[in-house]
Motif scaffolding. Structure first.
Motif, PDB file in Angstrom:
ATOM      1  N   TYR A 288       1.360  -1.246  -0.226  1.00 12.38           N
ATOM      2  CA  TYR A 288       0.129  -0.519   0.339  1.00 12.38           C
ATOM      3  C   TYR A 288       0.729   1.420   0.013  1.00 12.38           C
ATOM      4  CZ  TYR A 288       0.661  -0.153   4.635  1.00 12.38           C
ATOM      5  OH  TYR A 288       1.149   0.299   6.805  1.00 12.38           O
ATOM      6  N   ARG A 289       1.966   1.018   0.531  1.00 11.99           N
ATOM      7  CA  ARG A 289       3.315   2.546   0.080  1.00 11.99           C
ATOM      8  C   ARG A 289       3.968   1.895  -0.729  1.00 11.99           C
ATOM      9  NH1 ARG A 289       2.768   6.682   5.524  1.00 11.99           N
ATOM     10  NH2 ARG A 289       2.423   4.818   5.955  1.00 11.99           N
TER      11      ARG A 289
ATOM     12  N   THR B  68       0.437  -5.234   3.893  1.00 11.19           N
ATOM     13  CA  THR B  68      -0.823  -5.834   5.397  1.00 11.19           C
ATOM     14  C   THR B  68      -1.552  -6.594   5.039  1.00 11.19           C
ATOM     15  OG1 THR B  68      -1.948  -4.765   6.784  1.00 11.19           O
ATOM     16  CG2 THR B  68      -2.218  -4.212   4.705  1.00 11.19           C
TER      17      THR B  68
ATOM     18  N   MET C 298      -4.621  -9.151   6.272  1.00  9.79           N
ATOM     19  CA  MET C 298      -6.220  -9.385   7.673  1.00  9.79           C
ATOM     20  C   MET C 298      -6.065 -10.806   7.554  1.00  9.79           C
ATOM     21  SD  MET C 298      -9.316  -7.404   7.162  1.00  9.79           S
ATOM     22  CE  MET C 298      -8.469  -6.053   7.439  1.00  9.79           C
TER      23      MET C 298
ATOM     24  N   GLU D  22     -12.640  -6.888   0.452  1.00  9.36           N
ATOM     25  CA  GLU D  22     -13.014  -5.953   0.756  1.00  9.36           C
ATOM     26  C   GLU D  22     -12.906  -4.665   1.177  1.00  9.36           C
ATOM     27  OE1 GLU D  22     -17.312  -6.556   0.222  1.00  9.36           O
ATOM     28  OE2 GLU D  22     -17.199  -7.677  -2.300  1.00  9.36           O
ATOM     29  N   GLU D  23     -13.301  -5.444   3.320  1.00  8.40           N
ATOM     30  CA  GLU D  23     -11.867  -4.543   3.956  1.00  8.40           C
ATOM     31  C   GLU D  23     -11.091  -3.856   3.696  1.00  8.40           C
ATOM     32  OE1 GLU D  23     -11.928  -4.506   8.686  1.00  8.40           O
ATOM     33  OE2 GLU D  23     -12.926  -5.981   7.663  1.00  8.40           O
ATOM     34  N   LEU D  24      -9.944  -4.643   3.243  1.00  8.83           N
ATOM     35  CA  LEU D  24      -8.604  -3.785   3.077  1.00  8.83           C
ATOM     36  C   LEU D  24      -9.032  -3.024   1.562  1.00  8.83           C
ATOM     37  CD1 LEU D  24      -6.597  -7.125   3.078  1.00  8.83           C
ATOM     38  CD2 LEU D  24      -6.144  -5.120   4.506  1.00  8.83           C
TER      39      LEU D  24
ATOM     40  N   GLU E 291     -11.423  -1.048   0.966  1.00  9.63           N
ATOM     41  CA  GLU E 291     -11.789  -0.046   1.016  1.00  9.63           C
ATOM     42  C   GLU E 291     -10.702   1.698   2.899  1.00  9.63           C
ATOM     43  OE1 GLU E 291     -15.366  -0.699   4.090  1.00  9.63           O
ATOM     44  OE2 GLU E 291     -16.391  -0.718   1.940  1.00  9.63           O
ATOM     45  N   GLN E 292      -9.357   0.415   2.979  1.00 14.56           N
ATOM     46  CA  GLN E 292      -8.832   0.577   3.859  1.00 14.56           C
ATOM     47  C   GLN E 292      -7.740   1.312   3.228  1.00 14.56           C
ATOM     48  OE1 GLN E 292      -7.823  -2.217   7.093  1.00 14.56           O
ATOM     49  NE2 GLN E 292      -9.688  -1.623   7.825  1.00 14.56           N
ATOM     50  N   ILE E 293      -7.506   0.527   2.158  1.00 18.55           N
ATOM     51  CA  ILE E 293      -5.954   0.619   0.943  1.00 18.55           C
ATOM     52  C   ILE E 293      -6.498   0.638  -0.102  1.00 18.55           C
ATOM     53  CG2 ILE E 293      -4.073  -0.197   0.976  1.00 18.55           C
ATOM     54  CD1 ILE E 293      -4.289  -1.874   3.149  1.00 18.55           C
ATOM     55  N   PRO E 294      -7.471   1.697  -0.725  1.00 20.37           N
ATOM     56  CA  PRO E 294      -8.018   2.074  -2.554  1.00 20.37           C
ATOM     57  C   PRO E 294      -6.961   1.615  -3.090  1.00 20.37           C
ATOM     58  CG  PRO E 294      -8.276   3.969  -0.673  1.00 20.37           C
ATOM     59  CD  PRO E 294      -7.348   2.845  -0.216  1.00 20.37           C
TER      60      PRO E 294
END
Length: 141
Positions: free
Chosen positions: A44-45, A59, A61, A94-96, A98-101
């Protein structure tokens, strides 16, 4: 979850009734562990320090999928567990997302990988359940 398959009590009774000792019956029932559905690591970065060295932050999950209410020696219950695994993979990916578009892999690839990895655990659980069911002659597969 650290319990046993709901049907394991019946399995123990059947094994004991068929002449097996209580100790043999207990050893025939494998420990029930939930299936762990884990989303692959999401990049994510990219971060660079003051010297220009970069590294990637990632990350992941996980979610535990309980199946203590299912008898994995039955085809219908195996299909139910597979559905739960698929739903769990979709939920965490889907939650990931949302957190990390802008994370990678994409949500659809995340779901495929998480599901495939968890189904390996499902297969092991099914093999254990069928082995126990065959020992007492009650397998449905």
């Amino acid at each position: 979850m650290t319990g046993k398959i709901v049907a394991s009590g019946a399995t123990l009774v059947l094994l004991v009734a068929s002449g097996a000792s209580a100790a043999q019956a207990q050893s025939a029932v494998p420990e029930l562990k939930p299936v762990t559905v884990t989303a692959p690591q999401i990049v994510y970065r990219r971060v660079f320090d003051n010297r220009g060295y970069g590294y990637v932050e990632e990350t992941s999950m996980s979610i535990a999928v309980d199946y203590g209410d299912l008898d994995l020696a039955r085809v219908a219950d195996v299909r139910e567990l597979e559905g739960r695994v698929s739903k769990a993979a979709t939920t965490i990916c889907e939650e990931l997302a949302e957190q990390i578009p802008n994370g990678r892999p994409s949500p659809s690839v995340c779901v495929k990988r998480a599901t495939a990895d968890a189904l390996v655990q499902v297969e092991k659980a099914v093999q254990d359940a069928v082995r126990v069911a065959n020992a007492v002659g009650v397998a449905d597969l």
